[in-house]
Design a protein around this motif. Sequence first.
Motif, PDB file in Angstrom:
ATOM      1  N   GLY A  19      47.151   4.597  94.429  1.00 56.41           N
ATOM      2  CA  GLY A  19      48.431   5.298  94.428  1.00 56.41           C
ATOM      3  C   GLY A  19      48.819   5.878  95.775  1.00 56.41           C
ATOM      4  O   GLY A  19      49.751   6.678  95.859  1.00 56.41           O
ATOM      5  N   TRP A  20      48.135   5.451  96.836  1.00 58.38           N
ATOM      6  CA  TRP A  20      48.505   5.937  98.187  1.00 58.38           C
ATOM      7  C   TRP A  20      49.953   5.576  98.499  1.00 58.38           C
ATOM      8  O   TRP A  20      50.523   4.660  97.907  1.00 58.38           O
ATOM      9  CB  TRP A  20      47.556   5.344  99.248  1.00 58.38           C
ATOM     10  CG  TRP A  20      47.725   3.863  99.462  1.00 58.38           C
ATOM     11  CD1 TRP A  20      47.199   2.850  98.703  1.00 58.38           C
ATOM     12  CD2 TRP A  20      48.481   3.214 100.501  1.00 58.38           C
ATOM     13  NE1 TRP A  20      47.581   1.634  99.184  1.00 58.38           N
ATOM     14  CE2 TRP A  20      48.363   1.815 100.293  1.00 58.38           C
ATOM     15  CE3 TRP A  20      49.255   3.687 101.573  1.00 58.38           C
ATOM     16  CZ2 TRP A  20      48.996   0.887 101.119  1.00 58.38           C
ATOM     17  CZ3 TRP A  20      49.864   2.748 102.401  1.00 58.38           C
ATOM     18  CH2 TRP A  20      49.732   1.359 102.164  1.00 58.38           C
ATOM     19  N   MET A  21      50.548   6.272  99.440  1.00 57.39           N
ATOM     20  CA  MET A  21      51.969   6.032  99.728  1.00 57.39           C
ATOM     21  C   MET A  21      52.213   5.471 101.118  1.00 57.39           C
ATOM     22  O   MET A  21      52.877   4.450 101.262  1.00 57.39           O
ATOM     23  CB  MET A  21      52.759   7.326  99.537  1.00 57.39           C
ATOM     24  CG  MET A  21      52.798   7.724  98.060  1.00 57.39           C
ATOM     25  SD  MET A  21      53.664   9.273  97.769  1.00 57.39           S
ATOM     26  CE  MET A  21      53.658   9.279  95.974  1.00 57.39           C
ATOM     27  N   LEU A  22      51.708   6.140 102.141  1.00 58.80           N
ATOM     28  CA  LEU A  22      52.018   5.743 103.521  1.00 58.80           C
ATOM     29  C   LEU A  22      50.759   5.706 104.376  1.00 58.80           C
ATOM     30  O   LEU A  22      49.793   6.428 104.118  1.00 58.80           O
ATOM     31  CB  LEU A  22      52.960   6.765 104.177  1.00 58.80           C
ATOM     32  CG  LEU A  22      54.346   6.968 103.597  1.00 58.80           C
ATOM     33  CD1 LEU A  22      55.066   8.017 104.436  1.00 58.80           C
ATOM     34  CD2 LEU A  22      55.114   5.660 103.582  1.00 58.80           C
ATOM     35  N   ARG A  23      50.854   4.890 105.435  1.00 62.50           N
ATOM     36  CA  ARG A  23      49.884   4.962 106.519  1.00 62.50           C
ATOM     37  C   ARG A  23      50.691   5.311 107.776  1.00 62.50           C
ATOM     38  O   ARG A  23      51.683   4.639 108.094  1.00 62.50           O
ATOM     39  CB  ARG A  23      49.168   3.603 106.659  1.00 62.50           C
ATOM     40  CG  ARG A  23      48.113   3.546 107.726  1.00 62.50           C
ATOM     41  CD  ARG A  23      47.384   2.197 107.680  1.00 62.50           C
ATOM     42  NE  ARG A  23      46.412   2.150 106.590  1.00 62.50           N
ATOM     43  CZ  ARG A  23      45.142   2.578 106.695  1.00 62.50           C
ATOM     44  NH1 ARG A  23      44.695   3.079 107.823  1.00 62.50           N
ATOM     45  NH2 ARG A  23      44.324   2.481 105.664  1.00 62.50           N
ATOM     46  N   VAL A  24      50.284   6.363 108.449  1.00 66.82           N
ATOM     47  CA  VAL A  24      51.054   6.917 109.563  1.00 66.82           C
ATOM     48  C   VAL A  24      50.198   6.929 110.815  1.00 66.82           C
ATOM     49  O   VAL A  24      49.019   7.308 110.778  1.00 66.82           O
ATOM     50  CB  VAL A  24      51.499   8.366 109.235  1.00 66.82           C
ATOM     51  CG1 VAL A  24      52.244   8.989 110.413  1.00 66.82           C
ATOM     52  CG2 VAL A  24      52.362   8.390 107.981  1.00 66.82           C
ATOM     53  N   LYS A  25      50.779   6.499 111.914  1.00 63.56           N
ATOM     54  CA  LYS A  25      50.114   6.606 113.224  1.00 63.56           C
ATOM     55  C   LYS A  25      50.264   8.042 113.695  1.00 63.56           C
ATOM     56  O   LYS A  25      51.390   8.509 113.940  1.00 63.56           O
ATOM     57  CB  LYS A  25      50.785   5.638 114.205  1.00 63.56           C
ATOM     58  CG  LYS A  25      50.336   5.785 115.633  1.00 63.56           C
ATOM     59  CD  LYS A  25      49.319   4.735 115.982  1.00 63.56           C
ATOM     60  CE  LYS A  25      49.133   4.692 117.505  1.00 63.56           C
ATOM     61  NZ  LYS A  25      47.802   4.232 117.867  1.00 63.56           N
ATOM     62  N   ALA A  41      53.664   1.088 104.206  1.00 62.13           N
ATOM     63  CA  ALA A  41      54.036   1.792 102.980  1.00 62.13           C
ATOM     64  C   ALA A  41      53.474   0.994 101.817  1.00 62.13           C
ATOM     65  O   ALA A  41      53.358  -0.232 101.899  1.00 62.13           O
ATOM     66  CB  ALA A  41      55.561   1.912 102.866  1.00 62.13           C
ATOM     67  N   ASN A  42      53.095   1.668 100.759  1.00 61.90           N
ATOM     68  CA  ASN A  42      52.459   1.004  99.620  1.00 61.90           C
ATOM     69  C   ASN A  42      53.506   0.315  98.749  1.00 61.90           C
ATOM     70  O   ASN A  42      54.073   0.917  97.844  1.00 61.90           O
ATOM     71  CB  ASN A  42      51.658   2.017  98.807  1.00 61.90           C
ATOM     72  CG  ASN A  42      50.844   1.350  97.711  1.00 61.90           C
ATOM     73  OD1 ASN A  42      50.917   0.128  97.523  1.00 61.90           O
ATOM     74  ND2 ASN A  42      50.072   2.150  96.992  1.00 61.90           N
ATOM     75  N   ASP A  43      53.720  -0.976  99.042  1.00 62.79           N
ATOM     76  CA  ASP A  43      54.742  -1.724  98.306  1.00 62.79           C
ATOM     77  C   ASP A  43      54.417  -1.865  96.823  1.00 62.79           C
ATOM     78  O   ASP A  43      55.309  -2.084  96.001  1.00 62.79           O
ATOM     79  CB  ASP A  43      54.903  -3.123  98.920  1.00 62.79           C
ATOM     80  CG  ASP A  43      55.465  -3.053 100.341  1.00 62.79           C
ATOM     81  OD1 ASP A  43      56.188  -2.076 100.632  1.00 62.79           O
ATOM     82  OD2 ASP A  43      55.168  -3.952 101.139  1.00 62.79           O
ATOM     83  N   ALA A  44      53.130  -1.742  96.484  1.00 60.32           N
ATOM     84  CA  ALA A  44      52.745  -1.899  95.072  1.00 60.32           C
ATOM     85  C   ALA A  44      53.420  -0.847  94.199  1.00 60.32           C
ATOM     86  O   ALA A  44      53.629  -1.070  93.003  1.00 60.32           O
ATOM     87  CB  ALA A  44      51.227  -1.795  94.934  1.00 60.32           C
TER      88      ALA A  44
END
Lengths: 371, 126
Positions: B97-103, B78-81
């Motif tokens: 501004g990305w939010m998540l990376r999902v498998k 998840a984009n902690d920034a």
Amino acid sequence: MTDSPAPAPQPTPLLDRHEALGAKIVDFAGWLMPIQYAGILEEHRATRSAAGLFDLSHMGELVVEGPEAGAALAAALVTDPPSLALGRAHYSMICGEDGGLLDDLIVYRLGPDRFMVVANASNARTVSDALVHRLDGFKAVLDDRSLATGLVAVQGPRSMAILRPLADIDPAAIHYYGIAEGSVAGVPAMVARTGYTGEDGFEVFVDVARVHEVWDALYAAGQPHGLVAVGLGARDTLRLEAGMPLYGNELDRATNPYEASLGRVVKLGKPGPFVGREALEQVARDGTARRLVGLVLRDRGIARHGYPVLVDGVAAGTVTSGTMSPTLGKAIAMAYVPTPQAEIGTMVAVEIRGASVPAEVVPLPFYKRPS
Amino acid sequence: MVPADLRFTKEHEWVRVEGDEAVVGITEFAAHQLGDVVFVELPAVGRTLAQHATFGVVESVKAVSDLFAPVSGDVVAANDALGGQPELVNSDPYGEGWMLRVKLADAAQVDGLLDAAAYEQLTAEA
């Protein structure tokens, strides 16, 4: 069953100006008004650091005139308008017999026998009708000038410098909560040193037919000072930081001034009866079960209108307004809490999407301009 | 113009497939409609998302909006920034501004999403 169609919203007389500035337009209290231009944060910050220009032509202007105008208003409102000096104003409220709030108001004394009551757009009709009813028996008449009056506000630390060269009166000579007649950009105007932002600033009342001249002149004169047009979105965040209530959020017909922490406004010491006196005297004696307070969230999240306030894990109050404060960088809110929890420093919690987020009761206003 | 290599939902999330993972965010159109984003709430790494279910919340000054999972899968990042700089959603919705990376649980779900042309048409009608 048939629904009567909602009346078409009234366009603000400055609608073309807002559209030319790229505003998002919304139906607000029956008016087509700008909610934002470039963005709420930019507009908010410009008002705090330089100046903001607001179209408030939707507000209700009710002029009460006659030899008993002051006495009539004293009997109709919770304040004592006859105690106002000429050219001065005060914050007031109009209540029902039960002490519940019909609206909050500004009352300006324009002359010995002439007052102007400024009401919220959403309540202008209610207030006008109630005043007409309450003026009955007094030598005073009400003239609803709402549609005939355009209102433009310039607010912020640069407002004086922007307005001064355009006015034929010295705005610096107008007291805070004062009003003076003159002209702005050649347009006859009443200039009041009032506002709803927590900043120094002015509200300029003019004939609706000439309000665009005043808007254009202030907008142009303000450019070198960093003035921007400000919509209702930033008006809401500005007033919330300044701890000012909004009718429909903090105030409503089921709320009395003491619950809203506005008991100081009610002049129980004034002579004579006024609508709501008996109910309000009893509330002043007995106290209230709930109080309006300021909250700062102490963990991540933003409290919003309608979210429950939790005391010991149980819903015991309600958030009335909340946002991420652009000036403070903290999530702030106003909320009704049980009176025992209204003390500054008390920890409560706000329920946000099922989670309990700690919040501290803090003094209002959240923001006070540097003096 | 929306990036041609992304896929989109009608709810204005975007997906960029990278191998067997998908990066997820919200579109520039959505960010603009919301206004200044001041708060983003994202799921913890390891949580399993179901396509179309809400996975988080994005808040602007005025509004609270749910985020809907464009695909099913486990959250791998998840984009902690965005915790400290939620405004990245406005300033760079397809990048920082990305939010998540999902498998990805089912890569075929991506094929059911809108392509850039279809998404542009959707927002042109909005």
